[in-house]
Motif scaffolding. Structure first.
Motif, short mmCIF file in Angstrom:
data_model
loop_
_atom_site.label_atom_id
_atom_site.label_comp_id
_atom_site.label_asym_id
_atom_site.label_seq_id
_atom_site.Cartn_x
_atom_site.Cartn_y
_atom_site.Cartn_z
N THR A 14 0.84 -1.20 0.00
CA THR A 14 0.00 0.00 0.00
C THR A 14 0.88 1.25 0.00
OG1 THR A 14 -0.12 -0.11 2.43
CG2 THR A 14 -1.91 -1.14 1.17
N PRO A 15 1.62 1.47 -1.08
CA PRO A 15 2.53 2.63 -1.11
C PRO A 15 1.80 3.97 -1.13
CG PRO A 15 2.41 1.58 -3.27
CD PRO A 15 1.69 0.67 -2.31
N GLU A 16 0.50 3.95 -1.48
CA GLU A 16 -0.22 5.21 -1.56
C GLU A 16 -0.25 5.97 -0.23
OE1 GLU A 16 -1.27 2.07 -2.12
OE2 GLU A 16 -3.46 2.01 -2.21
N PHE A 17 -0.17 5.24 0.91
CA PHE A 17 -0.20 5.92 2.20
C PHE A 17 1.09 6.70 2.45
CE2 PHE A 17 -3.28 2.43 3.07
CZ PHE A 17 -4.38 3.23 3.35
N GLY A 18 2.19 6.31 1.80
CA GLY A 18 3.45 7.02 1.99
C GLY A 18 3.50 8.39 1.35
N LYS A 19 2.51 8.73 0.56
CA LYS A 19 2.52 10.02 -0.14
C LYS A 19 2.25 11.19 0.80
CE LYS A 19 0.95 7.90 -4.47
NZ LYS A 19 -0.12 7.84 -5.49
N THR A 20 1.67 10.91 1.98
CA THR A 20 1.33 12.01 2.89
C THR A 20 2.33 12.16 4.02
OG1 THR A 20 -0.05 10.57 4.28
CG2 THR A 20 -1.11 11.63 2.40
N ALA A 21 3.39 11.35 4.02
CA ALA A 21 4.37 11.42 5.10
C ALA A 21 5.68 10.81 4.63
CB ALA A 21 3.85 10.69 6.34
N ALA A 22 6.63 10.75 5.54
CA ALA A 22 7.95 10.23 5.18
C ALA A 22 7.91 8.75 4.86
CB ALA A 22 8.94 10.50 6.31
N ASP A 23 6.99 8.01 5.47
CA ASP A 23 6.86 6.58 5.18
C ASP A 23 5.39 6.20 5.25
OD1 ASP A 23 6.16 6.14 7.95
OD2 ASP A 23 8.29 6.12 8.42
N ALA A 24 5.11 4.94 4.83
CA ALA A 24 3.71 4.49 4.74
C ALA A 24 3.06 4.41 6.12
CB ALA A 24 3.65 3.13 4.05
N SER A 32 -12.35 7.82 -1.86
CA SER A 32 -11.08 8.32 -1.36
C SER A 32 -9.96 7.78 -2.24
CB SER A 32 -10.87 7.85 0.09
OG SER A 32 -9.52 7.97 0.48
N PRO A 33 -8.88 8.54 -2.42
CA PRO A 33 -7.74 8.03 -3.20
C PRO A 33 -7.01 6.88 -2.51
CG PRO A 33 -7.22 10.16 -2.22
CD PRO A 33 -8.68 9.95 -2.02
N TYR A 34 -7.40 6.61 -1.25
CA TYR A 34 -6.74 5.54 -0.50
C TYR A 34 -7.61 4.28 -0.41
CZ TYR A 34 -4.16 9.67 0.94
OH TYR A 34 -3.43 10.84 0.92
N ASP A 35 -8.72 4.25 -1.15
CA ASP A 35 -9.64 3.13 -1.01
C ASP A 35 -9.00 1.79 -1.39
OD1 ASP A 35 -11.81 4.36 0.09
OD2 ASP A 35 -12.80 4.81 -1.80
N GLU A 36 -8.17 1.79 -2.42
CA GLU A 36 -7.53 0.53 -2.79
C GLU A 36 -6.61 0.04 -1.69
OE1 GLU A 36 -5.99 -0.78 -6.42
OE2 GLU A 36 -7.09 0.69 -7.62
N LEU A 87 -5.94 -3.73 3.22
CA LEU A 87 -5.70 -3.80 4.67
C LEU A 87 -6.84 -4.49 5.41
CD1 LEU A 87 -4.14 -0.30 5.47
CD2 LEU A 87 -2.97 -2.50 5.34
N VAL A 88 -8.08 -4.18 5.04
CA VAL A 88 -9.22 -4.70 5.82
C VAL A 88 -9.86 -5.93 5.19
CG1 VAL A 88 -9.70 -2.42 6.78
CG2 VAL A 88 -10.91 -3.15 4.71
N GLY A 89 -9.45 -6.32 3.97
CA GLY A 89 -10.00 -7.53 3.36
C GLY A 89 -11.43 -7.39 2.91
N MET A 90 -11.86 -6.17 2.61
CA MET A 90 -13.21 -5.92 2.10
C MET A 90 -13.11 -5.06 0.84
SD MET A 90 -15.47 -5.40 5.58
CE MET A 90 -14.77 -3.84 6.00
N ARG A 91 -14.22 -4.97 0.10
CA ARG A 91 -14.24 -4.19 -1.12
C ARG A 91 -15.01 -2.90 -0.88
NH1 ARG A 91 -10.77 -6.84 -1.30
NH2 ARG A 91 -10.17 -8.50 -2.74
N LEU A 92 -14.36 -1.77 -1.20
CA LEU A 92 -14.94 -0.46 -0.93
C LEU A 92 -15.25 0.32 -2.20
CD1 LEU A 92 -12.45 0.55 1.92
CD2 LEU A 92 -14.68 -0.54 2.17
#
Length: 693
Positions: free
Chosen positions: A450-460, A523-527, A532-537
């Motif tokens: 899930t590299p998309e979370f790293g875009k808002t900080a120094a790491d994911a 949300s851009p983080y839905d994927e 992470l949660v094992g569900m489809r959003l």
């Protein structure tokens, strides 16, 4: 005299309410060995300002005892435990023939069980709501009081009813054989049975999908956990524990009252002893041979003892879990008291028995402390389980992780005692490379994919916390005090007070709605959240979906429209959003927000139908599924810094798990369609408990 003032002193309420009960059941009061200990007293905290007052029934903030006997078409007069004559003598004395004592006893035992859970959970106990009520309505999330019917059935049964949100106790006439006790057996007069059924209700309130049978362990866990609570509560009765330890010379490995359940019921239903014994599977099982049965039934006399792998009936299978936890408790007790035995032997005169009354007193206290700590470990572990499809090995991981979170140091090796006891019962933990406690801890969120979370900080990791902080900022993380009388809901008395449980339910309900809307919103983080949660959003054709994924039409659970098209966004449910504040034995504290979410998918008994539906065949999707397959996640958030520390998930698109649930339902695994019978009934415990006759 003039000018004199009268000074009055406000008399405070008592700190406890004392109620007399049977320590075990009426049979123990007419046997010489146990009559002296069977009449005991339960102490309950006196009602607080933020709870409803105790009224006749008894009825309080949690429970409502309704004593209607449908077989006789009679209402028995409700007991008023505030009557001065009853307050002066700790309630009615134990009596089989007094219905008002029956009311007193079910109330006392059920409330003691509730209080034990609250001490371990760090929050108030809430009963399951009505799942058929409108979404986010109060009735859907909260049953005001659990109803208890002491004389609901004239049959050999007692059970928790999820549809009624009530405990129903039966009574029956025992006419076989010659016994010293009454020919009538009242299940409401057995502490073990009352505690067992109350535990079912509490567990259902915590995890509302836990009553759905999805594998052999699911309902077996429900039964085993209820037995564990009843067994460990024995050890809070100090005088009883002292008496039994004196007879067994300090051993807890000998069959007796302390490790047996429902002695009178067991005798009355044809058993030679208690209904169940914790020690039944205490020794490691003999290795299986080709002659062993594989269908969970007893088989011929030549068959070898049961093992977990060849046992499917819920109570028998749950017996392995009960034995594992009780074995861990006994091991802990033996470690805590080993020095006492050594000192007693060393100080004894050569011709004098070292086993003294002082030693028994110390042993009884140590047994009580160990039982209380083990019970708390077991209860805290409930918040660390996945919300659906629980297996015994996952519960071991839950216990170990919960205890490690609260008590980092384990000098008495409690966690190793649990691991060893589970291993001896053949309870495995798939996916773990080792049975060492540190290897059993639930993992932190895996952010590698899930590299998309790293875009808002120094790491994911920091990025995930930053993203999740937006949700936390919208939640109510403490109880806000409204003007007096403004937070009342249906079924309460007049204004002029606050009610803690009502306020807590309001907070939970609002937080559930906010969490639901936050995950539902694009949300851009839905994927990343999907992984992470094992569900489809996301919808299967959503432009935000950058990476191709397998989209299974059976997830879109709405009905097709006139053109045969399914809804494009799958539904999800937020089952709980509860705050837990816990204290450890040495002053340690944890402050957590615990969120449970689930999602369902159409399931079909025929693999060919499943394949067609998964590929969008409208002829299959247009009819009702054979069963619902569920996935979901439990999220743990540390409220001290807002960090999302853990996600315990069951992926809703896991086809191997789906196939295993199908095999369970149709009886492919055990040779009998037990899963189908239990999973389809709205009253699973009525069916399971009736099978014990």
């Amino acid at each position: 005299m003039t000018g004199m003032r009268r000074l009055t002193h406000i008399i405070p309420h008592p700190s406890v309410r004392r109620l007399r009960v049977y320590a075990f059941d009426p049979q123990s009061s007419v046997e010489l060995d146990t009559a002296i200990i069977n009449d005991t007293v339960i102490e309950l905290p006196w009602e607080t300002r933020w709870e409803d007052k105790l009224e006749p029934g008894p009825t309080n903030d949690y429970l409502e005892v309704i004593d209607y006997d449908p077989s006789s078409d009679l209402f028995y007069a409700p007991v008023d435990l505030n009557a001065p004559s009853l307050l002066a003598q700790d309630g009615f004395s134990p009596s089989e023939g007094n219905p008002q004592f029956h009311q007193q006893m079910v109330f006392a035992v059920a409330m003691r069980t509730v209080r034990n859970f609250e001490r371990a959970l760090g929050r108030v106990v809430l009963w399951a709501g009505d799942r058929d009520a409108p979404k986010f309505s109060l009735d859907r999330n909260f049953t005001r009081r659990l109803r208890i019917y002491p004389h609901a059935l004239r049959e050999r049964n007692a059970y928790y009813s999820p549809t009624k949100r009530a405990l129903l106790f039966g009574y029956f006439k025992h006419v076989e054989g010659k016994t010293a006790f009454s020919s009538w057996v009242f299940t409401c007069l057995s502490q073990d049975i009352v505690a067992h059924e109350t535990t079912h209700a509490i567990l259902h309130g915590m995890q509302q999908r836990s009553i759905e049978a999805s594998n052999f362990d699911s309902l077996a866990f429900h039964e085993a956990f209820a037995d564990i609570v009843a067994l460990l509560q024995h050890f809070s009765l100090t005088n009883v524990v002292r008496h039994q330890l004196m007879q067994s010379r300090g051993s807890l490995r000998e069959p007796g009252l302390l490790n047996g359940l429902a002695l009178q019921f067991g005798h009355a239903t044809g058993r030679r002893g208690a209904l169940r014994y914790a020690l039944q599977y205490l020794e490691p099982p003999v290795p299986a041979t080709a002659n062993a049965t594989t269908d969970g039934e007893r088989g011929s006399e030549e068959s070898l003892p049961k093992t977990l792998s060849n046992t499917s009936e819920a109570h028998a299978r749950g017996g392995f879990l009960v034995a594992a936890i009780f074995d861990a408790f006994v091991t802990i007790y033996e470690r805590r008291t080993a020095d006492l035995f050594r000192l007693a032997r060393a100080s004894a005169v050569s011709n004098q028995d070292y086993f003294s009354g002082e030693l028994v007193d110390r042993l009884a206290r140590e047994a009580g402390k160990a039982a209380d700590q083990v019970l708390r470990m077991c209860v805290r572990g409930l918040d660390y389980t996945p919300p659906v499809d629980l297996h015994f090995g996952e519960y071991l991981r839950a216990i170990i992780t919960a205890d490690t979170d609260l008590v980092g140091n384990d000098p008495m090796r409690y966690r190793i005692a649990f691991v060893e006891a589970f291993r001896k019962r053949g309870i495995t933990v798939p996916g773990c490379i080792s049975m060492a406690p540190d290897s059993l801890l639930w993992d932190a969120p895996d952010l590698a994919e899930t590299p998309e979370f790293g875009k808002t900080a120094a790491d994911a990791e920091d990025g995930l916390s930053n993203v999740f902080s937006h949700l936390l900022a919208s939640l109510e993380l403490s109880v806000s005090l409204q003007p007096w009388g403004s937070n009342h809901v249906h079924g309460t008395s007049g204004g002029g007070r606050r009610n803690l449980r009502e306020t807590a339910v309001g907070v939970i309900q609002r937080n559930q709605a906010r969490i639901y809307e936050w995950f539902k919103k694009d949300s851009p983080y839905d994927e990343g959240w999907e992984k992470l949660v094992g569900m489809r959003l996301l919808a299967f054709d959503d432009p935000l979906r950058k990476v191709p994924v397998v989209d299974i039409p059976t997830l879109w659970t709405g009905k097709p429209n006139a053109a045969g098209e399914l809804p494009k966004v799958p539904r999800l449910e937020v089952h709980s959003a509860r705050i837990a504040r816990r204290a450890g034995p040495d002053g340690q504290e944890t402050h957590q927000l615990i969120i449970q979410m689930t999602q369902k998918r159409r399931g079909y008994d025929d693999p060919a139908d499943q394949d067609k539906a998964d590929h969008g065949d409208s002829t299959v999707l247009s009819r009702e599924p054979d069963f619902w397959f569920r996935g979901g996640a439990t999220l743990h958030i540390d409220l001290r810094d807002g960090k999302l520390i853990r996600i315990i998930r069951k992926d809703v698109c896991d086809n191997r798990r789906l196939a295993a649930q199908r095999d369970f339902r149709i009886g492919k695994t055990s040779g009998q369609a037990m899963g189908f019978r239990v999973s389809e009934t709205p009253e699973p415990f009525a069916l399971l408990h009736r099978s014990l006759e």
